[in-house]
Design an enzyme around this catalytic site. Structure first.
Site, PDB file in Angstrom:
ATOM      1  N   GLY B 229       0.424  -1.533   0.222  1.00 62.27           N
ATOM      2  CA  GLY B 229       0.361   0.417   0.300  1.00 62.27           C
ATOM      3  C   GLY B 229       0.788   1.782  -0.025  1.00 62.27           C
ATOM      4  O   GLY B 229       0.689   1.818  -1.225  1.00 62.27           O
ATOM      5  N   ARG B 596       8.794  -2.208  22.298  1.00 69.33           N
ATOM      6  CA  ARG B 596       8.207  -3.616  22.032  1.00 69.33           C
ATOM      7  C   ARG B 596       8.112  -4.216  20.780  1.00 69.33           C
ATOM      8  O   ARG B 596       7.219  -3.503  19.497  1.00 69.33           O
ATOM      9  CB  ARG B 596       7.019  -3.878  22.467  1.00 69.33           C
ATOM     10  CG  ARG B 596       7.314  -5.194  23.095  1.00 69.33           C
ATOM     11  CD  ARG B 596       5.511  -5.693  24.334  1.00 69.33           C
ATOM     12  NE  ARG B 596       5.751  -6.897  24.214  1.00 69.33           N
ATOM     13  CZ  ARG B 596       4.779  -7.883  24.813  1.00 69.33           C
ATOM     14  NH1 ARG B 596       3.725  -7.035  24.798  1.00 69.33           N
ATOM     15  NH2 ARG B 596       4.876  -8.623  25.477  1.00 69.33           N
ATOM     16  N   ILE B 597       8.515  -4.658  20.563  1.00 70.42           N
ATOM     17  CA  ILE B 597       8.324  -5.806  18.929  1.00 70.42           C
ATOM     18  C   ILE B 597       8.118  -6.517  19.329  1.00 70.42           C
ATOM     19  O   ILE B 597       8.259  -7.591  19.750  1.00 70.42           O
ATOM     20  CB  ILE B 597       9.830  -5.557  18.740  1.00 70.42           C
ATOM     21  CG1 ILE B 597      11.076  -4.331  18.196  1.00 70.42           C
ATOM     22  CG2 ILE B 597       9.694  -6.686  17.286  1.00 70.42           C
ATOM     23  CD1 ILE B 597      10.266  -3.921  16.969  1.00 70.42           C
ATOM     24  N   GLU B 673       7.512   3.037   8.995  1.00 68.10           N
ATOM     25  CA  GLU B 673       7.772   3.895   7.964  1.00 68.10           C
ATOM     26  C   GLU B 673       9.249   4.514   8.024  1.00 68.10           C
ATOM     27  O   GLU B 673       9.558   5.189   7.429  1.00 68.10           O
ATOM     28  CB  GLU B 673       6.699   5.655   7.865  1.00 68.10           C
ATOM     29  CG  GLU B 673       4.791   4.634   8.154  1.00 68.10           C
ATOM     30  CD  GLU B 673       4.410   5.331   7.834  1.00 68.10           C
ATOM     31  OE1 GLU B 673       4.562   6.455   6.815  1.00 68.10           O
ATOM     32  OE2 GLU B 673       3.059   5.695   8.432  1.00 68.10           O
TER      33      GLU B 673
END
Lengths: 328, 707
Positions: B229, B596-597, B673
């Protein structure tokens, strides 16, 4: 893209006959060029004559050291052929630097030299283009012309020829074998493409319906020491900004024979006789190569966005000549 | 299953995608479907004088040719602000090149394409604003249009011991996701079902309902899989409305799929952006002034503004600051969000200028950034967490920054010049209200629903992990259902906010379900740890089909109390062939701290992708307008250049651990981003280091280095 009919030819005679049966007919082999042009409505054939079943795919080594490339041999097959790589390195290199592996697996040698220009105005039917619609004008001359010609153009057309292979073929004195309605003929590659002049719609000496059957690479003094240099924005899968095919026969430090051809600079694959003259009989050194680059680019002119191509061509020529002419 | 979150598990939808079983919008089939193909304008300004569709109407299989003369009227108001997306075929005015002027509907796609090529459109041309340089700036009235002042930036610049004052240009760029935009629209009475390749199905539902004057509940939007997108699918675009209009007109479901050239038309792009960045600093490198003034293109009929200079309010401390945003109206399509809108362009300017300041002061570029690190944003708010220093340190060490000889053109690799460059990165942590539903079924399986869309980033996977962890179940037991407007509300998958928003809602809904299960267990938490069978037994004992957890998650006071941003660092090594002007990136190391990932693998994919696109932005991407006509002349993937594999070296992405207790229930900052932010500047700075040539207008192509 328009609706069209499709026919499969099984031999050259039936291909020629089918082609003659419909003034809107066009040949299709790998289709990597004509299908694109159809999608953009640049060409709208009413009949596609598929020639891929014709027995013209062989690659034959010739006893005198030459190689004969069937017109339907794919770019991949020719690039991977040991004799081509050994005897005509520039030819193999030009193919490997072209397009993508997928395209090279489809595209044929005959189709490659017949490629149409990437000029954006030619490929956009809403724009003026004398090649597509004679007399409509050339929108590129004062438009987006970064990729356009700096030599060989006319007031009618400043497009560039997109083929890498054709540039390398110039350095190899290749011969294009053609079958037409009046028989077979052999056309030296440097007389195959024609400058736009006042008839940019005419791109080669072929007559309508002519079929390329083979491209012959004759044994020459310089072909084994040849090199193809391609300069482009991205590292792969892009047409050349400038390319150089150079072949040199150097003996005892002196250039005995030379071929110097440029891509990305002219409406046709561009052979520089001036550059070659500046090389022959001279010592194979940096000074000679720089002089050849000057000679080869004398008279070139830019149209704004493509001005840089002249300096780039000079540098690329020096680089390519240094690559093949360096004392070993 | 604690420890599940963060694990680098494979994508739960990976098998569906690689086997072709994942159905994308263009592949949707419904009974009676017919095919629409748009005819686009070839002029940028004027009006349609005549559409000659006689030949097209007579072509085989053609059902209808929709033009402004017979197109259903739609309500162009009430959709919130100027809306570029709803005016197609409502009048004869042409406002930009490649504006839809007709739609041919036929029984097959091929016949529709053939017939569309037969439509002839005559225009009355009007003068067109096509030159960015010639058009005047105006100040937008929106929030981003307001100037941001702190202290007196002009005076501080004038008095600064060291000054940088330069102009930087990023050209228009197009998203070019692999998946084309596509819509299938299907009316049943006054109920509309739309399959659309969109990042925001609730937004699409709201706008479609307004356009066609039906209640939102009559519109269902479905978007199960997206093939990229990047912001380009973050709006409802004309083709989606046209599909619904055409479906109404022919009383059949209609599919419209854009061709690659049409994707350079009415689906947005990154605007051409010119920026002045002026930095004033003391000799020790401490910033005394930042001025960041941008001008970007918008369209003559709508306004899109990106916060190009906003990162200058966040990245460094300065007592004096001026940030302004201006726009220029052009006869071109309306620009839109494109990966890190604002920050991608803004970081090229600010981080190039910081590199110039590093050379002007003789301070190492990494050190210069450390010197100017700050604990508060320009408004004085503390950061909820900020790990810029750690990102710089970790990435510099991994990259081997210390071996860099800072003198330009001082490092070589044979004939090639070697350049090492770096830049800092930041992106805001956004969040919107979201709800979620977690159903724990009697067979011990779990279904989780959110109307959020997985645009390829891994939402299906990380949401599955979140729900599984909260319920103490293996991921195989959890089925994540996304992308349907009948599911609980979620915001657009844009602005790097979906995980923070819908992910938090899923966590809360799972906790709600868990609390209900605990109640069924009579408060015996041990029963909940017994795995799927024990949980199934609880649901069965309750005599219900499923125990449902719901949630209503929304941002709170923390949004005002704290400045919330992710940070990172980009390090790049290039080789430059100075004779030929070619630049190749040979090494790329980046590091990001984003709270946090949830899944190391999908997170790193985002960072890697940011590096790849950053290389493209730096060296290749450039939408080339013909200024005489306003027409884009490289609307294809042969001449609009994006990086190919040969342009992309080994990229190493480092996750810098960060604990942020403030941002949201999950403690996550968006990661989609930030990967591109600073990437182009790092490449440009490396090119300067290699060559001594400072290129301030992208892309860095050979002609700019030959001179």
């Amino acid at each position: 893209m328009n609706a069209f009919r499709y026919a499969q030819a099984h031999d050259a005679a039936s291909a020629l006959a089918t082609m003659a049966s419909d003034p809107g007919a066009a040949y299709i082999a790998g289709g990597t060029n004509v299908v694109d042009l159809m999608k953009d409505d640049v060409v709208r054939p009413t009949l596609l004559v598929d020639i891929t079943r014709l027995p013209m795919r062989g690659i034959d080594t010739l006893p005198d050291g030459g190689v004969r490339l069937g017109a339907l041999a794919t770019m991949s097959e020719v690039a991977d052929h040991a004799a081509v790589a050994a005897r005509f390195p520039a030819v193999a290199q030009s193919l490997l630097l072209s397009a993508s592996p997928q395209l090279r697996n489809m595209a044929t040698i005959g189709g490659n030299v017949m490629q149409r220009t990437r000029c954006a105005y030619f490929r956009d039917v809403s724009q003026a283009c004398n090649k597509r619609v004679p007399g409509s004008g050339c929108a590129a001359i004062s438009g987006v012309n970064r990729q356009h010609a700096v030599v060989g153009g006319s007031k009618q057309c400043i497009c560039t020829h997109p083929s890498d292979l054709a540039v390398a073929l110039l350095s190899a004195d290749a011969i294009v074998h053609v079958r037409g309605r009046s028989g077979d003929r052999a056309i030296p590659i440097d007389r195959f493409h024609v400058l736009p002049g006042t008839t940019p719609q005419r791109e080669t000496v072929l007559e309508r319906g002519d079929l390329i059957t083979a491209v012959e690479l004759p044994a020459t003094a310089s072909a084994r020491t040849s090199f193809y240099l391609k300069v482009r924005d991205r590292a792969s899968y892009e047409f050349a900004l400038v390319s150089v095919a150079a072949s040199l026969d150097v003996r005892a430090g002196t250039v005995r024979a030379a071929r110097l051809a440029l891509g990305g600079v002219a409406p046709i694959p561009w052979r520089s006789h001036d550059g070659e003259r500046a090389l022959v009989g001279k010592p194979a050194n940096a000074g000679t190569f720089a002089a050849a680059a000057q000679a080869a680019t004398r008279g070139m002119r830019g149209y704004g966005q493509n001005d840089f191509k002249i300096a780039l061509a000079q540098r690329a020529i020096v680089r390519a000549l240094s690559q093949v002419g360096a004392p070993s | 299953m604690s420890g599940l979150v963060g694990a680098p598990i494979d994508r739960v939808d990976g098998r569906l995608k690689v086997t072709g079983a994942a159905t994308y919008s263009a592949e949707v089939q419904v009974p009676g479907l017919v095919y629409g193909v748009m005819v686009l304008s070839t002029v940028a300004s004027g009006s349609v004088a005549r559409v000659d569709a006689d030949a097209a109407r007579k072509a085989p299989g053609v059902i209808e040719v929709m033009t402004s003369a017979n197109a259903p009227r739609v309500d162009t108001k009430g959709t919130g602000g100027g809306d570029r997306t709803l005016m197609a075929l409502q009048d004869d005015t042409v406002r930009y090149d490649r504006q839809p002027v007709a739609v041919v509907v036929a029984d097959t796609f091929e016949r529709a394409v053939d017939a569309a090529s037969l439509v002839r459109v005559r225009y009355v041309r009007a003068p067109a604003a096509t030159s960015f340089e010639r058009e005047p700036d105006y100040q937008p009235q929106s929030a981003l249009g307001a100037d941001r002042h702190k202290g007196d930036a002009q005076a501080a610049l004038a008095q600064a011991a060291v000054k940088i004052d330069q102009t930087y240009v990023v050209p228009a760029e197009h998203h070019n996701p692999m998946e084309p935009h596509a819509t299938v629209a299907h009316w049943e009475g006054d109920r509309l079902t739309v399959y659309d390749a969109t990042q925001g199905i609730m937004q699409a539902r709201r706008k479609l309902a307004a356009a066609f004057g039906v209640p939102e509940t009559n519109v269902r939007v479905i978007s199960k899989f997206i093939g990229g997108g990047f912001g380009g699918k973050g709006s409802l675009w004309p083709h989606a409305v046209l599909a619904a209009m055409a479906a109404k007109l022919v009383d059949r479901p209609v599919k419209i799929v854009l061709s690659r050239p049409q994707m350079f038309g009415s689906v947005g792009f990154r605007p051409h952006t010119m920026q002045r960045v002026a930095l004033g600093a003391a000799r020790d490198g401490r910033l005394t002034s930042i001025i960041h003034q941008s001008s970007a293109q918008t369209s003559v009929f709508d306004e899109f503004i990106a916060g190009t200079g906003m990162l200058s309010t966040v990245l460094y401390g300065t007592p004096n600051l001026l940030v302004t945003h201006r726009l220029r109206k052009l006869n071109a399509a309306t620009p839109t969000f494109m990966r890190a809108p604002g920050e991608a362009c803004g970081s090229f300017a600010l981080e190039s200028a910081m590199d110039e300041l590093a050379y002007a002061t003789g301070i190492d570029p990494v050190q210069l950034r450390l010197i100017n690190d700050t604990n508060t944003d320009a408004e004085g708010r503390p950061f909820s967490s900020r790990s810029l220093r750690e990102c710089l340190r970790v990435a510099a060490e991994r990259f081997g920054w210390s071996r860099r000889d800072p003198r330009p053109a001082s490092m070589r690799d044979g004939r090639l010049l070697v350049g090492l460059g770096m830049a800092a990165a930041t992106y805001p942590t956004h969040r919107s209200a979201a709800a979620a539903l977690v159903q724990v079924r009697a067979d011990g399986s779990v279904v989780v629903r959110s109307s959020g869309v997985d645009i390829g980033t891994g939402a299906y996977t990380v949401f599955t992990q979140v729900a599984a962890e909260q319920l103490g179940l293996p991921v195989e037991r959890v089925t994540m259902e996304l992308g349907d407007s009948t599911y609980p509300n979620a915001p657009n998958a844009g602005g790097s906010q979906l995980t923070a928003s819908a992910g938090s809602a899923i966590k809360l809904a799972a906790l709600d379900a868990r609390a209900k299960l605990l109640a069924l267990a009579g408060g015996n938490a041990a029963l909940l740890r017994g795995g799927p069978e024990a949980i199934a037994a609880l649901v069965q004992r309750a005599g219900v089909a499923a125990v449902e957890g719901t949630s209503d998650a929304k941002p709170g006071e923390e949004q005002k109390t704290f400045a919330q941003h992710a940070f990172g660092a980009q390090f790049v090594e290039v080789r430059v062939d100075a004779d030929l002007g070619t630049v190749r990136v040979v090494r790329f190391v980046n590091a990001f701290a984003c709270g946090r990932i949830l899944n190391e693998k999908t997170a790193k994919s985002q960072y890697l992708g940011g590096a790849v696109w950053g290389i493209g932005m730096a060296l290749l991407e450039h939408t080339r307008f013909d200024e005489r006509s306003g027409r884009i002349m490289n609307a294809n993937l042969a001449e609009y250049l994006v990086p190919v594999n040969a342009d992309v070296p080994a990229v190493e992405s480092i996750i810098v651990p960060e604990d942020d207790p403030h941002v949201n229930e999950l403690g996550v900052k968006g990661i989609g981003e930030i990967g591109i932010v600073g990437a182009a500047a790092a490449v440009a700075n490396a090119v300067y280091h290699a060559t001594g040539k400072r290129v301030r207008d992208l892309p860095i192509t050979p002609e700019k280095l030959l001179a």
